[in-house]
Each structure stands twice: as structure tokens, then as C-alpha cells.
Design an enzyme around this catalytic site. Structure first.
Site, short mmCIF file in Angstrom:
data_model
loop_
_atom_site.label_atom_id
_atom_site.label_comp_id
_atom_site.label_asym_id
_atom_site.label_seq_id
_atom_site.Cartn_x
_atom_site.Cartn_y
_atom_site.Cartn_z
N GLU A 96 61.73 116.15 -0.94
CA GLU A 96 61.62 117.61 -0.77
C GLU A 96 62.91 118.29 -1.23
O GLU A 96 62.89 119.45 -1.66
CB GLU A 96 61.30 117.97 0.70
CG GLU A 96 60.71 119.37 0.82
CD GLU A 96 60.24 119.74 2.23
OE1 GLU A 96 61.09 119.92 3.11
OE2 GLU A 96 59.02 119.87 2.44
N HIS B 250 54.95 91.07 2.98
CA HIS B 250 53.55 90.62 2.98
C HIS B 250 52.63 91.69 2.42
O HIS B 250 51.42 91.63 2.64
CB HIS B 250 53.14 90.24 4.40
CG HIS B 250 53.99 89.16 4.98
ND1 HIS B 250 53.79 87.81 4.69
CD2 HIS B 250 55.09 89.21 5.77
CE1 HIS B 250 54.72 87.10 5.31
NE2 HIS B 250 55.52 87.92 5.97
N LYS C 292 49.92 126.12 0.68
CA LYS C 292 49.57 126.75 1.96
C LYS C 292 48.68 127.97 1.71
O LYS C 292 47.70 128.19 2.42
CB LYS C 292 50.84 127.19 2.71
CG LYS C 292 51.76 126.03 3.08
CD LYS C 292 53.03 126.55 3.76
CE LYS C 292 54.07 125.45 3.88
NZ LYS C 292 55.36 125.90 4.37
O1 F6P Z 1 56.05 122.90 4.30
C1 F6P Z 1 57.29 122.29 4.21
C2 F6P Z 1 58.16 122.67 5.37
O2 F6P Z 1 58.57 123.97 5.25
C3 F6P Z 1 59.38 121.74 5.51
O3 F6P Z 1 60.40 122.10 4.69
C4 F6P Z 1 59.66 121.87 6.96
O4 F6P Z 1 60.48 120.84 7.44
C5 F6P Z 1 58.26 121.83 7.54
O5 F6P Z 1 57.47 122.53 6.60
C6 F6P Z 1 58.11 122.44 8.90
O6 F6P Z 1 58.49 123.78 8.89
P1 F6P Z 1 58.75 124.56 10.25
O7 F6P Z 1 59.86 123.88 10.96
O8 F6P Z 1 59.10 125.95 9.82
O9 F6P Z 1 57.49 124.52 11.04
#
Ligand code: F6P
Length: 548
Positions: free
Chosen positions: A359, A390, A510
Site C-alpha cells: 500500500e 509444505h 470504494k
Molecule cells: O482502504 C484503505 C485504507 O484506507 C487503509 O489505508 C487503512 O489502513 C484502512 O483503509 C482503514 O482505514 P480507516 O482506519 O480509516 O478505517
């Protein structure tokens, strides 16, 4: 201009890679009998053995030039002093401040952030004490004995990995609290867990930097509904106040959800999600180990920070790790990286590092907006080494892919247990760790008469291997280990000229999911997506109508 084609240090390394290309790792050992001594490096409890990499002393000297020419020293100072190294979001990445002592102070926008960090630690301390001492009561007046952390990505993986790694450090007599983790959006972890829990004694931590992550909010809503339906009459306010804590940088949203201010632990937008286990996101760790254990973890990370900031590149563990990866990726053309902890307690480390590295550095656009004409982050994956033997080691030994491998192991385990069988198991584990890195690097030349074997029984070796040895796995050494990987990722990003602290590549998915949700909630005959998605929606809808 993309750096690969314009930088003399890169060109020198390109040439050196061509010069070395005929040399097998076993030849490098034959040529230099001091290789182990000259290519192992130490910082406190961590030993880094790079002698099974396809490198010579000259490679390291050229890589050192590369780091210098990328301005790494100035970048490291910028990181530690709160410059906006996260350029696309114009903010610092100050995870190092989260594990630094209260003094000296560090000002950001006119505020001493070290004071805020330590106030935050004090607040965590109070919460941990209240829970451990049985003073945090649920809605029936019973004390809390079960914690469920609801979060995902950086709000899950660090605390999960650490709690599993250090579970043996929990003092169950003084602290009998059980800590669980729930992340999956489909509710499968939560529904399985809830059926085993007592609502009156369960406290949920809603861990979300943004407090907008749908995965976490969906699980939180299910958890609150479970409490409401538990048969205990209470108000919603009381239920939320007794059974939910929020850890977030968005306190406004947490308040809207109903969490009272006194149950909110704040952290800051200058803490990236995947760098946040040192902040209040580490609350489950503190609840598992006690505040003392959590502070030991911070102290280990801080020791690595000091090493990283003050040690010349040529002896600097995170810098060396980064440079070796860059050598493998950009000059030897190796694009797969296996993370192989020889320790069942580190079972979640590969997943943690997958997020940390991929990421952060899974980017193809440079800081100045150009498309990189070189490879960046490799594909990382991994598993506890002895289990992976394994499973996918066949590919490492005889597949067509070159893979760089990190072996991670603790020298000591069970030494005070008096348990001979477990001590024997640890020796078995160590033997396998050393055997596999030896065979992967050197190939079957370590055996007599290997050439007499048919091709399908040969092991060509030459897979570059790094071995990281800890004295033993403790909160301090785990803190060092994780900080070492964090800084490695930063150094790579500096040399690749990319921003490791944003993650724009996860945003669009998203939005697209939100646009598809409507079609799943109210299926229609006509959808306006691509043909495959339209077809799949129609199939799913038809199958949902079919009686089971
Ligand atoms: O979708 C990726 C992300 O933004 C990550 O970078 C982050 O760790 C995770 O989602 C959770 O985000 P949040 O802590 O804002 O719920």
C-alpha cells in the site's frame, strides 16, 4: 525525467549487475571467505545477514552512492522533523513521534505534538487500568472481560499481528481480558465470534482513522444491534457509553455515531493508517500486554528510529534492507518477495508487511507526476516458514521465478521453560530455517554428487536470501523489527521518488462498490455497467430468487 535513465549511480549499478550476472551466490562465497563477517550488520538485538544476497562489497558501495545521490540524508531529516513528506496530501508522516520520549518537544503548526502524544498515552493508560482492574462495567454492572477490535487494514493488521506475536507476554492472572479482532466486511468473523460472547461483558473498540470505512461501520452496526437484542433493557446512550470506545482521527464522526467524548481516543492525520499501531490504534496491544508491554514495543521502535537517523548508510539496517531490495528489483529483475518468519507467533507478519509495503510503494507515478520507467514495489507474500515448506517452497526451489526471501527467526525460545520437547522443537525450527536459506541461496552444490541427479531432482539455488535474527521475540525486539521494515519502505520510496504515505489506488473501488450496491438492493432487469458485471448481477439476482 525518470531517475533510472538520468542518474549516474543507476548506470553504474546497471553495469555492475551485468558484470556480476554470471556469478552464482556459491561463487561469491568461494571468492570471499570473510563474506559472513563483512555482510552482516547489527543494531541492538537485531542481526541482519546479507551474505546470501547476490552482492559484493562493491555492490554495497555503489548502492550507498545511489542513496546519497537521491538525497536520502535530507529526506530522513524531513521525515523526523515533520516536513510534509506526504506530498499529495501536504502533511507529515510522524509515526516516529509516537514512540519518541516526551522531550525534546516537536512543534507542528505551533503546537507541541509530543505533549499531545504523551497525553494520549496517559489516556490509554487510564483506560487499560480501568479495564484490567474490573472497573469498566457493562450495562448490567458486570466488569468487562472481552475486547473486540473492529477495524480493517492499518486499524487491524498491526494490533492483530502484535497481539498474536506477543501473546505469551500476557500476564493472565493480573489481566484475564480476552482480545479478539474482527475486520471482514461480510460479517463472517463477527457472526462466528458473537455467538460465543457474553454481551454484558464485551467491549468493542471501533478503530478507524477516518471513521467512514464501510467495512468497520457495517461490523459496528451489527455489534450494536447484537447488544440491543441481548435482552437487557437499557438506553442506547448507556449501551454505547458502556460498550464502545472509538479510536479515530475523526472525532466528529465518532460523536455522530454516538460515542461519548470520554470514550474517544484521538490520533492525528499525520499518522498514516498502516503506520498507526504505535498510536491509540495500539489500544488492543496495551490491553493484551499491559501499558508496560506497549511502552516496551514503542521503546524498541524508538531504538530503531535512533539507529536509522544516526547511522551511516553502509551500517544502517533499514537503509541496507532497502538498497538490497532495490538491487534485486531494479538491477537483477526480481519482482517477488517472500516473507518467511520461522516462528508461529509471527503468523500475521506477512499480511502486515503486505499492507505496509504494497500500500505504501505500490505506485507507478513519481512525486513530480511522471510515469516511472522502472519497477517499484514487488509482490510480497508469505507464511510461517515451516508451513510454507509444505506449500509453496517447491516454486522457490524449482520454479521459474526468481524470488527474494526474508527469513526471520529468534535465536532463543523456551530456554526458561524447562520443557525439553519444546526446546527440541525450537532447534528443529532453527535447523529448518538455516537449511532452507542455505539451499535456496547455494543450491544443491552443497551436496556431494548433485550433478549425478536427474534434472527434476536438481536445485539451482541463487535465490537471494536475507536472514534477520532476533535474540528473542519480545515487545522491544518486535518494535525494532517493525520499525526497521517501516524505514526500509521509506528509503525505497525516496530512491524511487514516489510518495509512500498516500493510497489513492484504493479509493475508486470504494466508489464503484457504492454504485453497485443499489443494483444489488433493488435488482432490475437492465443495468448499465459493463457486460460482465451486468451478466453477473443478473445471475446473482436469479440465484437469490431460487429457493434453497
Ligand atoms: O482502504 C484503505 C485504507 O484506507 C487503509 O489505508 C487503512 O489502513 C484502512 O483503509 C482503514 O482505514 P480507516 O482506519 O480509516 O478505517
Amino acid at each position: 525525467m525518470p531517475i533510472r535513465s538520468s542518474n549516474d549511480s543507476w548506470k553504474a549499478l546497471d553495469k555492475h549487475a551485468t558484470d556480476l550476472s554470471e556469478q552464482h551466490i556459491r561463487d561469491l562465497f568461494t571468492a570471499d571467505t570473510h563474506r559472513f563477517d563483512s555482510l552482516t550488520f547489527r543494531a541492538d538485538q537485531v542481526l541482519l545477514d546479507l551474505s546470501k544476497q547476490r552482492i559484493t562489497d562493491h555492490t554495497l558501495a555503489l548502492l550507498d552512492n545511489l542513496a546519497t545521490s537521491a538525497g536520502l540524508a535530507a529526506w530522513i531529516e524531513d521525515l523526523f522533523t515533520g516536513q510534509p513528506v506526504n506530498s499529495s496530501e501536504q502533511r507529515p508522516a510522524l509515526h516516529t513521534a509516537l514512540r519518541a520520549p516526551r522531550l525534546p518537544s516537536l512543534e507542528l503548526n505551533g503546537q507541541d505534538i509530543m505533549a499531545s502524544v504523551h497525553d494520549n498515552l496517559d489516556q490509554m493508560d487510564r483506560i487499560v487500568r480501568r479495564i484490567h482492574q474490573g472497573q469498566w462495567r457493562g450495562f448490567t454492572g458486570h466488569s468487562i472481560n472481552t475486547i473486540v477490535n473492529i477495524g480493517v487494514g492499518g486499524s487491524d493488521l498491526g494490533p492483530l499481528m502484535t497481539c498474536k506475536a506477543l501473546a505469551e507476554c500476557q500476564n493472565s492472572a493480573a489481566n484475564p481480558v480476552q482480545v479478539h479482532f474482527v475486520s471482514s466486511m461480510d460479517g463472517s468473523q463477527l457472526s462466528e465470534l458473537l455467538s460465543q460472547l457474553n454481551p454484558a461483558r464485551t467491549l468493542f473498540i471501533l478503530a478507524s482513522k477516518s471513521f467512514t470505512t464501510i467495512d468497520t461501520l457495517a461490523n459496528a452496526a451489527t455489534a450494536r444491534e447484537w447488544l440491543r437484542k441481548s435482552g437487557h433493557t437499557t438506553t442506547d446512550d448507556m449501551l454505547t457509553a458502556r460498550h464502545f470506545i472509538a479510536v479515530t482521527a475523526n472525532t466528529e464522526k465518532a460523536s455522530e455515531w454516538g460515542i461519548p467524548e470520554s470514550n474517544q481516543l484521538e490520533f492525528w492525520d499525520w499518522t498514516g493508517g498502516r503506520y498507526s499501531m504505535w498510536s491509540a490504534i495500539g489500544l488492543p496491544i496495551a490491553l493484551k500486554l499491559g501499558m508496560h508491554g506497549f511502552k516496551e514495543l514503542l521503546a524498541g521502535a524508538n531504538a530503531m528510529d535512533i539507529h536509522f537517523r544516526s547511522t551511516p548508510f553502509i551500517n544502517n539496517l533499514p537503509v541496507l534492507m532497502a538498497l538490497i531490495d532495490i538491487w534485486n528489483i531494479n538491477f537483477l529483475g526480481i519482482h517477488a518477495h517472500a516473507i518467511l518468519p520461522y516462528d508461529g507467533r509471527l503468523g500475521h507478519l506477512p499480511a502486515y508487511l503486505e499492507q505496509l509495503e504494497m500500500e505504501s510503494n505500490g505506485k507507478s507515478v513519481t512525486r513530480s507526476g511522471e510515469i516511472a520507467d522502472f519497477h517499484t514495489c514487488p509482490i510480497l507474500w508469505g507464511e510461517v516458514g515451516t508451513n510454507a515448506q509444505h506449500a509453496f517452497y517447491q516454486l522457490l526451489h524449482q520454479g521459474t521465478e526468481a524470488v527474494m526471501c526474508d527469513f526471520i527467526v529468534a535465536a532463543r525460545r523456551y530456554h526458561q521453560s524447562g520443557n525439553d520437547e519444546l526446546q527440541h522443537q525450537h532447534r528443529l525450527n532453527l535447523a529448518n530455517c538455516l537449511a532452507q536459506s542455505r539451499l535456496l541461496a547455494l543450491g544443491d552444490s552443497i551436496l556431494e554428487n548433485a550433478e549425478a541427479e536427474p534434472p527434476h531432482k536438481r536445485y539451482r539455488g541463487n535465490q537471494p536470501c536475507t536472514t534477520v535474527v532476533l535474540d528473542e521475540l519480545t515487545p522491544f525486539s518486535l518494535g525494532q523489527l517493525i520499525a526497521m521494515y517501516e524505514h526500509k519502505v521509506f528509503v525505497q520510496a525516496v530512491i524511487w521518488d514516489i510518495n509512500p504515505f498516500d493510497q489513492w489506488g484504493v479509493e475508486l473501488g470504494k466508489k464503484v462498490a457504492t454504485s453497485l450496491l443499489g443494483s444489488l438492493e433493488s435488482p432490475s432487469e437492465t443495468n448499465n455497467f459493463d457486460l460482465s458485471t451486468n451478466g453477473l448481477l443478473a445471475e446473482i439476482s436469479a440465484r437469490q430468487k431460487t429457493p434453497s
